[in-house]
Motif scaffolding. Structure first.
Motif, mmCIF file in Angstrom:
data_model
loop_
_atom_site.group_PDB
_atom_site.id
_atom_site.type_symbol
_atom_site.label_atom_id
_atom_site.label_comp_id
_atom_site.label_asym_id
_atom_site.label_seq_id
_atom_site.Cartn_x
_atom_site.Cartn_y
_atom_site.Cartn_z
ATOM 1 N N SER A 15 -12.983 3.909 -1.303
ATOM 2 C CA SER A 15 -12.052 4.801 -1.998
ATOM 3 C C SER A 15 -10.990 5.367 -1.049
ATOM 4 C CB SER A 15 -12.861 5.934 -2.648
ATOM 5 O OG SER A 15 -12.011 6.934 -3.088
ATOM 6 N N GLU A 16 -11.414 5.706 0.167
ATOM 7 C CA GLU A 16 -10.448 6.280 1.125
ATOM 8 C C GLU A 16 -9.336 5.263 1.427
ATOM 9 O OE1 GLU A 16 -13.374 7.239 4.045
ATOM 10 O OE2 GLU A 16 -13.861 9.174 3.114
ATOM 11 N N ILE A 17 -9.718 3.986 1.581
ATOM 12 C CA ILE A 17 -8.689 2.969 1.879
ATOM 13 C C ILE A 17 -7.766 2.785 0.675
ATOM 14 C CG2 ILE A 17 -8.247 0.587 2.601
ATOM 15 C CD1 ILE A 17 -10.929 0.590 4.015
ATOM 16 N N ILE A 18 -8.359 2.809 -0.510
ATOM 17 C CA ILE A 18 -7.535 2.670 -1.730
ATOM 18 C C ILE A 18 -6.509 3.809 -1.792
ATOM 19 C CG2 ILE A 18 -7.703 3.109 -4.230
ATOM 20 C CD1 ILE A 18 -8.208 0.269 -3.678
ATOM 21 N N ILE A 19 -6.970 5.025 -1.519
ATOM 22 C CA ILE A 19 -6.043 6.166 -1.597
ATOM 23 C C ILE A 19 -4.983 6.059 -0.503
ATOM 24 C CG2 ILE A 19 -5.896 8.688 -1.340
ATOM 25 C CD1 ILE A 19 -8.532 8.724 -3.000
ATOM 26 N N LEU A 20 -5.381 5.559 0.658
ATOM 27 C CA LEU A 20 -4.384 5.362 1.728
ATOM 28 C C LEU A 20 -3.351 4.307 1.325
ATOM 29 C CD1 LEU A 20 -6.860 5.638 4.695
ATOM 30 C CD2 LEU A 20 -4.827 7.063 4.415
ATOM 31 N N ALA A 21 -3.785 3.303 0.559
ATOM 32 C CA ALA A 21 -2.826 2.285 0.088
ATOM 33 C C ALA A 21 -1.840 2.942 -0.888
ATOM 34 C CB ALA A 21 -3.569 1.136 -0.571
ATOM 35 N N LEU A 22 -2.372 3.805 -1.772
ATOM 36 C CA LEU A 22 -1.479 4.516 -2.703
ATOM 37 C C LEU A 22 -0.535 5.441 -1.928
ATOM 38 C CD1 LEU A 22 -4.006 5.469 -5.547
ATOM 39 C CD2 LEU A 22 -2.257 3.701 -5.639
ATOM 40 N N LEU A 23 -1.091 6.082 -0.916
ATOM 41 C CA LEU A 23 -0.271 6.992 -0.099
ATOM 42 C C LEU A 23 0.851 6.222 0.611
ATOM 43 C CD1 LEU A 23 -0.071 9.953 1.000
ATOM 44 C CD2 LEU A 23 -1.445 9.194 2.927
ATOM 45 N N THR A 24 0.524 4.997 1.017
ATOM 46 C CA THR A 24 1.527 4.163 1.682
ATOM 47 C C THR A 24 2.727 3.956 0.756
ATOM 48 O OG1 THR A 24 -0.210 3.055 2.906
ATOM 49 C CG2 THR A 24 1.898 1.906 2.788
ATOM 50 N N VAL A 25 2.425 3.652 -0.505
ATOM 51 C CA VAL A 25 3.512 3.446 -1.468
ATOM 52 C C VAL A 25 4.246 4.773 -1.693
ATOM 53 C CG1 VAL A 25 4.059 2.749 -3.831
ATOM 54 C CG2 VAL A 25 2.289 1.525 -2.551
ATOM 55 N N PHE A 26 3.472 5.828 -1.873
ATOM 56 C CA PHE A 26 4.042 7.164 -2.114
ATOM 57 C C PHE A 26 4.997 7.543 -0.973
ATOM 58 C CE2 PHE A 26 3.853 11.788 -1.819
ATOM 59 C CZ PHE A 26 3.931 12.205 -3.134
ATOM 60 N N LEU A 27 4.532 7.383 0.267
ATOM 61 C CA LEU A 27 5.359 7.779 1.423
ATOM 62 C C LEU A 27 6.521 6.800 1.636
ATOM 63 C CD1 LEU A 27 2.662 8.858 4.038
ATOM 64 C CD2 LEU A 27 4.207 10.340 2.770
ATOM 65 N N GLY A 28 6.220 5.517 1.433
ATOM 66 C CA GLY A 28 7.262 4.498 1.608
ATOM 67 C C GLY A 28 8.437 4.793 0.701
ATOM 68 N N LYS A 29 8.112 5.215 -0.521
ATOM 69 C CA LYS A 29 9.196 5.486 -1.471
ATOM 70 C C LYS A 29 9.867 6.830 -1.190
ATOM 71 C CE LYS A 29 9.269 3.874 -5.556
ATOM 72 N NZ LYS A 29 8.895 3.978 -6.971
ATOM 73 N N THR A 30 9.064 7.849 -0.861
ATOM 74 C CA THR A 30 9.689 9.164 -0.572
ATOM 75 C C THR A 30 10.622 9.056 0.637
ATOM 76 O OG1 THR A 30 7.330 9.743 -0.417
ATOM 77 C CG2 THR A 30 8.772 11.520 -0.960
ATOM 78 N N HIS A 31 10.236 8.226 1.587
ATOM 79 C CA HIS A 31 11.074 8.096 2.792
ATOM 80 C C HIS A 31 12.119 6.984 2.652
ATOM 81 C CE1 HIS A 31 9.223 10.744 5.946
ATOM 82 N NE2 HIS A 31 8.484 10.965 4.881
ATOM 83 N N LYS A 32 12.177 6.424 1.455
ATOM 84 C CA LYS A 32 13.136 5.333 1.167
ATOM 85 C C LYS A 32 13.006 4.153 2.139
ATOM 86 C CE LYS A 32 16.683 8.153 -1.157
ATOM 87 N NZ LYS A 32 15.780 8.875 -1.940
ATOM 88 N N ASN A 33 11.762 3.893 2.540
ATOM 89 C CA ASN A 33 11.517 2.755 3.437
ATOM 90 C C ASN A 33 10.878 1.585 2.698
ATOM 91 O OD1 ASN A 33 12.477 4.066 5.661
ATOM 92 N ND2 ASN A 33 10.489 4.864 6.299
ATOM 93 N N MET A 34 10.662 1.752 1.404
ATOM 94 C CA MET A 34 9.982 0.682 0.666
ATOM 95 C C MET A 34 10.747 0.371 -0.618
ATOM 96 S SD MET A 34 6.097 0.573 -0.815
ATOM 97 C CE MET A 34 5.255 0.767 0.733
#
Ligand code: M6R
Length: 628
Positions: A426-445
């Motif tokens: 579950s922790e890795i899954i949430i980190l994957a979601l966080l990656t998308v969340f941060l990637g988009k907030t920082h306009k890097n994805m």
């Protein structure tokens, strides 16, 4: 780790206390004890070993009582023994204490109290608390049994002000037999509010059989539970002077999970059940959060700090053990796909290395229990330095969730087995979601990349399920290698943390020496261990470092070592090189650690079971490590 239960109400206390202790057994312990109070005084019974043994001893005695405290101990100071088991009490058998945590200045306090005539009978730090309270309660009493002069609550407060360290405490006093005093500093404690009864506990698992309504005590709070009344106040004032004693209004929380979630559901062990829960774990961790069609990772718990998150230039992950291994996967994900620098720290080291942190740094704790003392301390340190603090935590309402500015819950129900398996997934899954969340907030994805990741996450439950189809093969491999004395686990990039996790799990469950390394590091030292038949587990999905891993396999093969591979379905090359292969379905590179972890968790499980060990409660380990 130690567990506390206290009872005050209309029912017979001892059976309820025992029931609570049984529900805390999963945390790991070595001895147990109980003290109940009635008009005849206090009866205290302790034993080394399982709670069942204590129960047998109790059945031999008839004790009518509606108030009591109980404890499971996990030795820190002094070996497991009847004397060292809690409750601890004073020479006059007036004050009885159960304690979780560590008293750092116990030796100094003990020396002072000895000079005043107090006699100590244990090797523990906890015993000093009982004596210290007695000393504050009745400063002039020597060995005579004269009338009490104290005030129980005041004496506890006065004693706690002299203590340096961490505590969760439940205390009873023979001379004031109608109440329990509970206090918390750095070690969790809650009060369950049942029908005409209150249950004090260090973990919600101990109360859910009787109530789901709970009050969480905060650090520095003391509660006096007297009949139907609960009075909570501060131990310390803001300036370190005498606290006002004014009541604090506490919120009543509702626990959202039930007893069913702490049953084995037909499996032989909680560990097996929890590994097999992986498909639902992924569904529950992503429910309402993974919206692939809109390229959206929705993390409601982070909405309140979205603005601050936009401004972070660096993320530090603090965690321990398996949670740290998950954090390492997150480091690769977030750096590669979201373009934000990430560091992963051992939480136990963070505050001692003078970390350089500022308001553009986010410090994120990952913790299943939310109570790990080292992780909590790291977050407190980060807060002191003005960092934005975040958490990925499973246990709702736990200390880390209350200490951090914002966070994401795992929503996977309680994890009972001491070895963390479903929380890791579950922790890795949430980190994957966080990656998308941060990637988009920082306009890097790009939206396209986000969509690709999220669609792949949606496919994971089915892929995970298919891995269980290989359980017979994993069992066979476990039988073949269970007598090996050592194992190496090797992987690169995203699966270097998988190698660490595989080795950690094997060590914990089977007591076999195992080391995890990046494959490329093997030639710098670990290769010296390879000899004919020495098993190395390679995590080699078809990814960007596949060929590099193959070179590592060749190096081991050249020395006649045995090779077990976790490989992608359809990989024919691997089947020619390895002695044994466990196949996982194809997915995108950053999600391979989720699929690769499952066979390794199962391998550790079957080796441990094959060796006849109690895999749910491995020796020397505790479920939640609430001491530093
Ligand atoms: O509750 P936490 O996730 O903070 O616990 C951290 C570690 O103590 C924990 O992962 C430990 O390493 C487990 N025994 C691993 O199986």
């Amino acid at each position: 780790m130690c567990g506390i239960v206290g009872y005050i109400g209309k029912n017979e206390a001892a059976p309820i206390l025992l029931e609570g202790l049984k529900r805390l057994e999963y945390r790991g312990y070595d001895s147990a004890g109980i003290a109940v109070i009635n008009s005849a005084g206090v009866k205290c019974i302790k034993s080394v070993g399982r709670v069942k043994k204590l129960e047998k001893l109790l059945l031999k005695k008839k004790i009518g009582s509606n108030i009591g405290i109980a404890h499971t101990r996990w030795a820190t100071h002094g070996k497991p023994s009847i004397a060292n088991a809690h409750p601890h009490f004073t020479t006059h058998k007036n004050i009885f204490v159960v304690h979780n945590g560590i008293i750092e200045n116990y030796q100094e306090l003990k020396d002072q109290l000895k000079k005043k005539g107090h006699k100590f009978v244990t090797d523990t730090d906890s015993e000093v608390i009982a004596h210290l309270i007695e000393d504050c309660y009745h400063p002039t009493r020597k060995d005579s049994d004269d009338k009490p002069k104290g005030h129980f609550e005041k004496a506890v407060k006065a004693a706690l002000k002299k203590i340096i360290g961490a505590y969760g405490l439940a205390i009873i006093c023979r001379d004031e037999p109608d109440k329990i005093v509970a206090a918390r500093y750095g070690s969790p404690l809650l009060i369950g509010i049942g029908k005409k009864e209150k249950i004090i506990a260090s973990d919600a698992a101990a109360v859910i059989g009787r109530t789901k309504k709970v009050i969480y005590l905060e650090d520095g709070e003391i509660a006096v539970i007297n009949g139907s009344k609960i009075k909570v106040s501060n131990i310390y004032s803001a300036k370190g002077s005498e606290a006002s004693g004014k009541s604090i209004k506490k919120k009543i929380n509702t626990i959202t999970w039930g007893q069913d979630e702490i049953s084995k559901a037909g499996y032989n062990h909680f560990m097996a059940k929890e590994i097999h829960e992986a498909p639902e774990v992924i569904i529950n961790s992503t429910r309402g959060r993974c919206i692939a069609a809109r390229s959206l990772a929705k993390l409601g718990g982070l909405e309140s700090v979205k603005k601050e998150l936009k401004n972070i230039s660096r993320l530090i992950i603090v965690a321990c053990g398996t949670a740290r291994n998950a954090g390492l996967v997150g480091e690769y994900m977030i750096e590669e796909a979201a373009g934000i620098p990430v560091e992963v720290e051992y939480a136990s080291e963070f505050r001692y290395r003078g970390p350089i942190v500022n308001k553009n740094t986010a410090v994120m704790a990952i913790s299943q229990s939310g109570e790990t003392a080292d992780t909590l301390a790291a977050i407190k340190e980060a807060k002191k330095q003005d960092a934005l603090t975040l958490g990925i935590v499973n246990v709702v309402g736990s200390s880390i969730t209350r200490e951090t500015d914002a966070g994401v819950y795992n929503h996977i129900g309680p994890e009972i087995a001491v070895a963390s398996t479903k929380a890791y997934i579950s922790e890795i899954i949430i980190l994957a979601l966080l990656t998308v969340f941060l990637g988009k907030t920082h306009k890097n994805m790009s939206a396209k990349k986000a969509k690709e990741i999220l669609y792949e996450i949606e496919k994971l439950p089915k892929k995970v399920q298919s891995i269980f189809g290989q359980e017979q093969i994993i069992k066979k491999i476990a039988r073949k290698y269970k007598r090996s004395d050592n194992f190496l686990y090797l992987g690169r990039k995203y699966n270097y943390p998988t190698a660490l996790e595989g080795a950690l799990k094997l060590k914990e469950i089977s007591y076999i020496h195992a080391e995890g390394h990046p494959t490329g590091e093997m030639k710098h030292g670990p290769i010296a261990m390879i000899e004919p038949d020495f098993p190395s587990v390679f995590i080699t999905p078809k990814d960007s470092v596949y060929e590099k891993n193959i070179s590592g396999i060749e190096e081991v093969k050249a020395r006649d070592g045995k090779i077990i591979c976790i490989a992608t379905q359809g990989d024919k090359k691997i089947s020619k090189l390895a002695d044994d292969v466990i196949y996982i379905p194809k997915t995108i590179e950053m999600l391979t650690p989720i699929l690769a972890a499952l066979p390794l968790h199962l391998l550790a499980y079957y080796i441990g079971v094959g060796k006849g060990y109690n895999v749910d409660k491995p020796r020397n380990l505790a479920k939640s490590v609430t001491v530093e």
